[in-house]
Design an enzyme around this catalytic site. Structure first.
Site, short mmCIF file in Angstrom:
data_model
loop_
_atom_site.label_atom_id
_atom_site.label_comp_id
_atom_site.label_asym_id
_atom_site.label_seq_id
_atom_site.Cartn_x
_atom_site.Cartn_y
_atom_site.Cartn_z
CB SER A 98 -4.79 4.87 -3.79
OG SER A 98 -5.80 4.67 -2.88
CE LYS A 146 -7.70 8.39 -3.05
NZ LYS A 146 -6.61 7.54 -4.03
#
Length: 301
Positions: free
Chosen positions: A67, A140
């Protein structure tokens, strides 16, 4: 005159004891071997103290998904500064590790350990960054901080409107991989709800808007926009800032903030990565020295 028991008569007839053979040599050699004997103990104490310091200062994390490609690749190991946000606020553009419990859906499924031995090995390997992380740990990039409004898209670009700013600013993100340019705004997601110029999602106080660099394969804030907190994650769930890739060695690099973000690093964020990597070991050694000195003093009693 020397008596039968090895004593000498002094000039006034007093008796003195002759030194035992080899006694002077033993005394002289004791100091030179003392450090060698203490060295294993010193190393062990320094190592244990370093592990203790790492639990509070720096922690290693394993990247379990794609991701964050291509900034972070699958099975990379990163070091996370767990102390920096105790002294300053989280900035836009920083890569953070956070606990997504009650906020995000796990991106990877990890089979539970089959027995006690596997359970212990998993705990140890996770602690040193060579094993799989917990399913609730996410990594993230921070896009929006409290008071910001975040939206997409302005000619395919994410926009951020800081609190009090007259208009949003479009981000140039060359690090983004396979950008799906998914429209999102305060009204939801999709072209119908979010035409160009739509008002962005308001990031509440104490929360963050985060996105993966691999936009086409990241279950981030966009995919939780309909929950009560509009997809944002709580700041107090942030474990720390990922600041360097340490494995594999061929990919070792500092994770700096991209130029597109106008928020500069704070004082601690500007510290050289090498200093943060070596800090636990240096502090462990410093802490071990007084412990070794105390142990030596007790042994002399």
């Amino acid at each position: 005159m020397t008596t039968a028991d090895g004593q000498d008569d002094g000039p006034d007839g007093a008796t003195t004891t002759a030194p035992a053979p080899g006694k002077h040599a033993t005394t002289a050699g004791k100091g030179s071997t003392s450090f060698v004997k203490e060295l294993p103990f010193l190393v062990i104490v320094a190592f244990l103290l370093a592990l203790l310091i790492k639990a509070f200062l720096v922690q290693a994390f394993y990247i379990p998904s794609g991701s964050m490609q291509q900034t972070l690749e699958l099975r990379d190991r990163v070091l996370v500064n767990k102390l920096v946000y105790d002294f300053r606020d989280i900035n836009r553009g920083e890569v953070v590790v956070f606990n997504g419990l009650d906020s995000f859906t796990p991106e990877t499924e990890i089979a539970p350990p089959a027995n006690g031995v596997q359970r212990v090995l998993r705990v140890v390997s996770s602690a040193i960054g060579v094993g799989a992380p917990g399913e609730k740990d996410f990594i993230k990039r921070v896009i929006g901080i409290p008071g910001d409004r975040v939206a997409c898209c302005d000619e395919g670009r994410v926009t951020v409107q800081p609190g009090g700013a007259a208009r949003p600013v479009a981000l140039d993100e060359p690090y983004v991989f396979e950008d799906d340019r998914m429209p999102f705004c305060a009204a939801g997601t999709g072209d119908v709800l979010c035409p160009a110029g739509a008002e962005g999602v308001l990031v509440p106080e104490g929360r963050l808007w985060v996105m993966g660099d691999h936009r086409g394969s990241s279950s981030d804030s966009r995919f939780h926009i309909d929950d009560e907190n509009s997809g944002t994650v709580p700041q107090d769930k942030v474990i720390g800032r990922a600041f360097v890739i340490v494995w594999p060695l061929g990919r070792a690099t500092v994770l700096s903030v991209p130029e597109t973000f106008d928020a500069a690093l704070g004082p601690l964020g500007a510290l050289p990565a090498q200093a943060l990597v070596g800090a636990p070991y240096a502090l462990g050694l410093v802490g071990a020295l007084p412990v070794a000195a105390l142990r030596r003093r007790l042994r002399r009693r």
